[in-house]
Write an enzyme that holds these catalytic residues in place. Sequence first.
Site, short mmCIF file in Angstrom:
data_model
loop_
_atom_site.label_atom_id
_atom_site.label_comp_id
_atom_site.label_asym_id
_atom_site.label_seq_id
_atom_site.Cartn_x
_atom_site.Cartn_y
_atom_site.Cartn_z
N LYS A 255 0.84 -1.20 0.00
CA LYS A 255 0.00 0.00 0.00
C LYS A 255 0.88 1.26 0.00
CE LYS A 255 -4.15 1.83 2.07
NZ LYS A 255 -4.77 2.31 0.89
N ARG A 256 1.95 1.20 0.76
CA ARG A 256 2.84 2.35 0.87
C ARG A 256 3.53 2.67 -0.47
NH1 ARG A 256 7.89 2.90 1.78
NH2 ARG A 256 8.19 0.65 1.90
#
Length: 485
Positions: A255-256
Amino acid sequence: MKVVRTRFAPSPTGFLHVGGIRTALFNYLLANQRGGQFILRLEDTDRQRFVPEAIEQIVDGLAWLGLKPDDGFWISGGTPQNIDYIQSNRQKSGTYQKLADKLVGDGLAYYSPTTTKELENLRLQASKAKKPFLYRRVIDGNNSDKLLPNVPIRLNIEALKRTNVEWQDEIRGKFADSLTNIEDFIIIKSDGFPTYNFANVIDDHQMNISHIIRGEEFISSTGKYGLLYDIFKWNRPKFIHLPVINGSDGKKLSKRTGDTNVLEYRDKGYLPEALLNFLALLGWNPGDGSTQEIFSRDELVKAFSLKAVNKSPAIFDQKRLDWINGQYIRQLTIDKLFVLSQSFWPKQSKHFDDSYKKAVLALVQERLKFLAELPQLTNFFFEDLPIDHKLITNHKQLSKLSKDELKSFLRSAKQILLKSDFSVTDLTNKLNELLKITGQKPVVLFSLIRIASTQASASPQLADTLAVLGKERSLKRIESTVNEV
Ligand code: GLU
């Protein structure tokens, strides 16, 4: 030649991410290039991981990106179109069970009542004995050719009487999997739903899919699919496995590092064409030493080629996406950009008219990477921000000046700007005059006026900025800075 039919077959177990869209895009490109069809199938047989909202999100994502299927459970609009492309529906009509029953009848599959708990024990024992665990029919002796309710059906690998299965990937070449590594895998689960392994083969065959393009995580199971095609004596489609997408840290995309719900890109103001352009280059390049990076949808359809799909991991480089998106934003007319930016303006902008906002847009268009940056880049056009002393104390040159010097420069600026009509040309002349009068460099004087009139460390060209802000607002802000500096 056989008609090209590709498919995108998402499972509604979570949100559609960039990897999924990249798969959809490559399928879409191949089908459109070859005058074929791009099919959208819903693989909703995993009832435990089923997320109903995911279906809408998949449809919204594809619609936003304009990846319109030629046929499928959804084509356009809000409602499902062809429910024959929904696996749970096909399950209801007995499609998978019929074929599983045939395999059971032929001795090639069996009902396997081993419970999950017993299975866990068997796995545990094998791991204690440091042996690989492989489910085989002899394991518990309970297995049956008879229909048993709520019991899974497994394929009987030993009954196939072969040692290995070979298959071909169009970009990676030949694979050969030994059957000693393939367990008697489940084809129908205890809830009566087919496993993905079973259903995808049946569907791809019955839907006349010619090319299967999907992520490389499916390479390890493709041997199983090869077996099923052979058992049913069906021609295999062509298999193409796309390279994994890693984050810029070289690790699996997270996600990052960019692996977000694709609609988050819409909500941040990425343009669909730009995102598609970016995703097309994750695992494909135009080849022949071409360095072209910006491709319209039509250009992609023309230039795409399976041969130029890479095997090595693709890197999701957020900076590259921002750069590409910025290029697309720059190509827009101000009117188009204005329409697209409606939901992104800072709150205070509601007090300003469209022509003022368009003038602001024209100034920041060059620097916008995505539309959600709009408030941060333009808020000073819409409200008088409090004086930020740090902008001066952190400025290399301005920090060296005394308060009196700062005040005096600002006063001179105000005096000369009072005489300007605030057209860009006149402002440019007046600002140059000011440099002469004060004997200062632009880096000192223009930075100071910029800070006073915007309270931002960076802004578009000073004369352009002042012209849009207008005489009254600019001079008022310079005046309050004189008082507070
Ligand atoms: N339903 C599978 C998934 O979403 C599709 C795999 C395939 O393309 O065969 O991962």
